[in-house]
Each structure stands twice: as C-alpha cells, then as structure tokens.
Design a protein around this motif. Sequence first.
Motif, PDB file in Angstrom:
ATOM      1  N   ARG A 100    -100.410 -27.773  20.163  1.00 48.64           N
ATOM      2  CA  ARG A 100    -101.740 -28.409  20.113  1.00 48.64           C
ATOM      3  C   ARG A 100    -101.559 -29.878  19.734  1.00 48.64           C
ATOM      4  O   ARG A 100    -100.762 -30.219  18.855  1.00 48.64           O
ATOM      5  CB  ARG A 100    -102.618 -27.700  19.064  1.00 48.64           C
ATOM      6  N   SER A 101    -102.288 -30.760  20.361  1.00 51.70           N
ATOM      7  CA  SER A 101    -102.165 -32.192  20.113  1.00 51.70           C
ATOM      8  C   SER A 101    -102.623 -32.534  18.697  1.00 51.70           C
ATOM      9  O   SER A 101    -103.626 -32.004  18.205  1.00 51.70           O
ATOM     10  CB  SER A 101    -103.006 -32.976  21.114  1.00 51.70           C
ATOM     11  N   SER A 102    -101.920 -33.470  18.069  1.00 52.76           N
ATOM     12  CA  SER A 102    -102.326 -33.922  16.733  1.00 52.76           C
ATOM     13  C   SER A 102    -103.657 -34.672  16.784  1.00 52.76           C
ATOM     14  O   SER A 102    -104.317 -34.835  15.768  1.00 52.76           O
ATOM     15  CB  SER A 102    -101.243 -34.809  16.105  1.00 52.76           C
ATOM     16  N   ASP A 103    -104.075 -35.097  17.969  1.00 51.87           N
ATOM     17  CA  ASP A 103    -105.354 -35.792  18.149  1.00 51.87           C
ATOM     18  C   ASP A 103    -106.529 -34.843  18.403  1.00 51.87           C
ATOM     19  O   ASP A 103    -107.653 -35.296  18.639  1.00 51.87           O
ATOM     20  CB  ASP A 103    -105.265 -36.780  19.316  1.00 51.87           C
ATOM     21  N   THR A 104    -106.288 -33.552  18.365  1.00 53.84           N
ATOM     22  CA  THR A 104    -107.357 -32.575  18.579  1.00 53.84           C
ATOM     23  C   THR A 104    -108.429 -32.744  17.508  1.00 53.84           C
ATOM     24  O   THR A 104    -108.118 -32.805  16.315  1.00 53.84           O
ATOM     25  CB  THR A 104    -106.796 -31.134  18.523  1.00 53.84           C
ATOM     26  N   PRO A 105    -109.704 -32.821  17.888  1.00 53.48           N
ATOM     27  CA  PRO A 105    -110.778 -32.947  16.902  1.00 53.48           C
ATOM     28  C   PRO A 105    -110.846 -31.739  15.964  1.00 53.48           C
ATOM     29  O   PRO A 105    -110.565 -30.607  16.370  1.00 53.48           O
ATOM     30  CB  PRO A 105    -112.050 -33.030  17.743  1.00 53.48           C
ATOM     31  N   VAL A 106    -111.206 -32.005  14.729  1.00 53.91           N
ATOM     32  CA  VAL A 106    -111.425 -30.955  13.733  1.00 53.91           C
ATOM     33  C   VAL A 106    -112.710 -31.262  12.968  1.00 53.91           C
ATOM     34  O   VAL A 106    -113.142 -32.415  12.896  1.00 53.91           O
ATOM     35  CB  VAL A 106    -110.260 -30.822  12.723  1.00 53.91           C
ATOM     36  N   ALA A 107    -113.302 -30.224  12.420  1.00 57.84           N
ATOM     37  CA  ALA A 107    -114.452 -30.380  11.531  1.00 57.84           C
ATOM     38  C   ALA A 107    -114.296 -29.394  10.385  1.00 57.84           C
ATOM     39  O   ALA A 107    -113.824 -28.269  10.575  1.00 57.84           O
ATOM     40  CB  ALA A 107    -115.754 -30.131  12.268  1.00 57.84           C
ATOM     41  N   ILE A 108    -114.663 -29.833   9.210  1.00 55.53           N
ATOM     42  CA  ILE A 108    -114.712 -28.983   8.026  1.00 55.53           C
ATOM     43  C   ILE A 108    -116.187 -28.871   7.664  1.00 55.53           C
ATOM     44  O   ILE A 108    -116.864 -29.890   7.513  1.00 55.53           O
ATOM     45  CB  ILE A 108    -113.942 -29.612   6.849  1.00 55.53           C
ATOM     46  N   VAL A 109    -116.676 -27.656   7.547  1.00 60.31           N
ATOM     47  CA  VAL A 109    -118.066 -27.452   7.156  1.00 60.31           C
ATOM     48  C   VAL A 109    -118.057 -26.751   5.805  1.00 60.31           C
ATOM     49  O   VAL A 109    -117.629 -25.603   5.688  1.00 60.31           O
ATOM     50  CB  VAL A 109    -118.855 -26.637   8.197  1.00 60.31           C
ATOM     51  N   GLU A 110    -118.517 -27.482   4.800  1.00 57.42           N
ATOM     52  CA  GLU A 110    -118.598 -26.949   3.434  1.00 57.42           C
ATOM     53  C   GLU A 110    -120.047 -26.560   3.157  1.00 57.42           C
ATOM     54  O   GLU A 110    -120.972 -27.294   3.496  1.00 57.42           O
ATOM     55  CB  GLU A 110    -118.146 -28.007   2.427  1.00 57.42           C
ATOM     56  N   LEU A 124    -106.602 -33.137  14.014  1.00 61.05           N
ATOM     57  CA  LEU A 124    -105.714 -32.083  13.525  1.00 61.05           C
ATOM     58  C   LEU A 124    -104.538 -32.627  12.722  1.00 61.05           C
ATOM     59  O   LEU A 124    -104.179 -32.066  11.685  1.00 61.05           O
ATOM     60  CB  LEU A 124    -105.214 -31.240  14.702  1.00 61.05           C
ATOM     61  N   GLY A 125    -103.942 -33.719  13.170  1.00 59.50           N
ATOM     62  CA  GLY A 125    -102.794 -34.278  12.460  1.00 59.50           C
ATOM     63  C   GLY A 125    -103.110 -34.751  11.054  1.00 59.50           C
ATOM     64  O   GLY A 125    -102.206 -34.924  10.239  1.00 59.50           O
ATOM     65  N   ASP A 126    -104.373 -34.933  10.748  1.00 61.22           N
ATOM     66  CA  ASP A 126    -104.818 -35.424   9.437  1.00 61.22           C
ATOM     67  C   ASP A 126    -105.586 -34.358   8.654  1.00 61.22           C
ATOM     68  O   ASP A 126    -106.185 -34.653   7.631  1.00 61.22           O
ATOM     69  CB  ASP A 126    -105.704 -36.665   9.656  1.00 61.22           C
ATOM     70  N   LEU A 127    -105.571 -33.105   9.119  1.00 59.11           N
ATOM     71  CA  LEU A 127    -106.406 -32.071   8.514  1.00 59.11           C
ATOM     72  C   LEU A 127    -106.117 -31.865   7.028  1.00 59.11           C
ATOM     73  O   LEU A 127    -107.045 -31.788   6.221  1.00 59.11           O
ATOM     74  CB  LEU A 127    -106.256 -30.749   9.280  1.00 59.11           C
ATOM     75  N   GLY A 128    -104.862 -31.780   6.657  1.00 61.90           N
ATOM     76  CA  GLY A 128    -104.531 -31.581   5.245  1.00 61.90           C
ATOM     77  C   GLY A 128    -105.055 -32.705   4.373  1.00 61.90           C
ATOM     78  O   GLY A 128    -105.623 -32.477   3.293  1.00 61.90           O
ATOM     79  N   ALA A 129    -104.900 -33.939   4.834  1.00 61.06           N
ATOM     80  CA  ALA A 129    -105.389 -35.101   4.078  1.00 61.06           C
ATOM     81  C   ALA A 129    -106.913 -35.124   4.036  1.00 61.06           C
ATOM     82  O   ALA A 129    -107.507 -35.507   3.018  1.00 61.06           O
ATOM     83  CB  ALA A 129    -104.850 -36.390   4.693  1.00 61.06           C
ATOM     84  N   LEU A 141    -115.413 -23.715   6.149  1.00 60.13           N
ATOM     85  CA  LEU A 141    -114.767 -23.261   7.373  1.00 60.13           C
ATOM     86  C   LEU A 141    -114.163 -24.454   8.074  1.00 60.13           C
ATOM     87  O   LEU A 141    -114.705 -25.561   8.015  1.00 60.13           O
ATOM     88  CB  LEU A 141    -115.783 -22.599   8.311  1.00 60.13           C
ATOM     89  N   LEU A 142    -113.042 -24.222   8.733  1.00 59.40           N
ATOM     90  CA  LEU A 142    -112.374 -25.261   9.514  1.00 59.40           C
ATOM     91  C   LEU A 142    -112.557 -24.929  10.987  1.00 59.40           C
ATOM     92  O   LEU A 142    -112.407 -23.778  11.393  1.00 59.40           O
ATOM     93  CB  LEU A 142    -110.870 -25.297   9.207  1.00 59.40           C
ATOM     94  N   TYR A 143    -112.888 -25.945  11.762  1.00 61.46           N
ATOM     95  CA  TYR A 143    -113.012 -25.789  13.212  1.00 61.46           C
ATOM     96  C   TYR A 143    -112.003 -26.719  13.862  1.00 61.46           C
ATOM     97  O   TYR A 143    -111.927 -27.900  13.520  1.00 61.46           O
ATOM     98  CB  TYR A 143    -114.427 -26.131  13.684  1.00 61.46           C
ATOM     99  N   VAL A 144    -111.235 -26.177  14.801  1.00 59.35           N
ATOM    100  CA  VAL A 144    -110.219 -26.942  15.511  1.00 59.35           C
ATOM    101  C   VAL A 144    -110.499 -26.808  16.998  1.00 59.35           C
ATOM    102  O   VAL A 144    -110.644 -25.695  17.508  1.00 59.35           O
ATOM    103  CB  VAL A 144    -108.800 -26.425  15.197  1.00 59.35           C
ATOM    104  N   GLY A 145    -110.569 -27.938  17.678  1.00 60.42           N
ATOM    105  CA  GLY A 145    -110.777 -27.931  19.124  1.00 60.42           C
ATOM    106  C   GLY A 145    -111.736 -29.026  19.526  1.00 60.42           C
ATOM    107  O   GLY A 145    -112.419 -29.625  18.686  1.00 60.42           O
ATOM    108  N   GLU A 146    -111.769 -29.293  20.805  1.00 60.74           N
ATOM    109  CA  GLU A 146    -112.583 -30.386  21.321  1.00 60.74           C
ATOM    110  C   GLU A 146    -114.054 -30.239  20.975  1.00 60.74           C
ATOM    111  O   GLU A 146    -114.770 -31.225  20.827  1.00 60.74           O
ATOM    112  CB  GLU A 146    -112.383 -30.518  22.834  1.00 60.74           C
TER     113      GLU A 146
END
Length: 163
Positions: A100-110, A124-129, A141-146
């Motif tokens: 999966r590309s490190s540029d893949t969009p992610v969202a965290i919903v708290e 995605l490449g910055d998810l941990g940070a 919840l974490l969402y990964v994908g376009e």
Amino acid sequence: GGDPFVFGRGGEELAAMRAANVPVFVIPGITAALGCAASAGIPLTHRDHAQAVTFVTAQGKVGGQDADWSRLAAPNHTLAIYMGTDRADETSGRLIAAGRSSDTPVAIVENGSRQDERIITGVLGDLGALVARARLTGPSLLYVGECAAFSAAALDVRAEVAA
C-alpha cells in the motif's frame, strides 16, 4: 457502544447464556465502523475509489494467526481498523511493506457520532505520528484508503489550502 458482534464479546456472551439456559435476545446495533464513517463523511465504498471494505482489528489473539497484510493492502479497498491507535505505526508499516502506498489517505475518528467527535486526517506513512500528535483520549477508529480523503476534516483542509 456499537455492535458487540463485531470485535466484541457478543458471540461468547450469547453462547454462555444459552449454555446456562438463560433466556436471552439480541437487540441489533450499528457497528462503530459504519456510524463513525457516516458521521465523519467517509464513504466506505465509492465507485471511483473502493469496491471493498474490510473491518479488521489491530488486536489479534495472542499466539493466534497474524492478519494477511497483502490482502489488507489491496488497492480499491477501504480498511476500518478497530482498536488500532496503539499499534498505528506498526499497522502502517505492515501495510506499506505489503504494497500500500505511503501516500494513501487515512482518517482517525475519535468519539465518532458524539458531540466531542474529532476527525484527524493525513497519509498512511504518517499514521503513527498522527495518532501521537492527536493525544487521543476517547475510542477511535482508523480508516485507510482513498475514501478517507472524503472526510469532513480532509475536505475542510483542502478548502483552507485553496483559499
């Protein structure tokens, strides 16, 4: 609190009640992945971006089989990751290593669908940070994908940049 039959103990508790001959019935709930995504404006599938969605937990059973990261990293696919904030860095690394590309969009919903809901977006490449900087205190919840790029927060950021 969502649906106890999705990464909860609903199945175990129902079996225990039945084994004890205790009459029981289940009231259906809406799983957090659906409620949080809808509240945050994240379509889990989209004709142009994702034809599949997978609900996955980052908390595997100790000594159990590991997730199939190559399948989870598939293109045109949204991941809704439960209980994943404390393993966000590891999860992103495994997905990237699986293709999966490190540029893949992610969202965290708290605190999804609540008054104190927060939506944090990035890649995605910055998810941990992202998780570390967010200092999350509520269920997330974490969402990964376009499709994560459609979240209200991501759209607000793009509008600010354009202005």
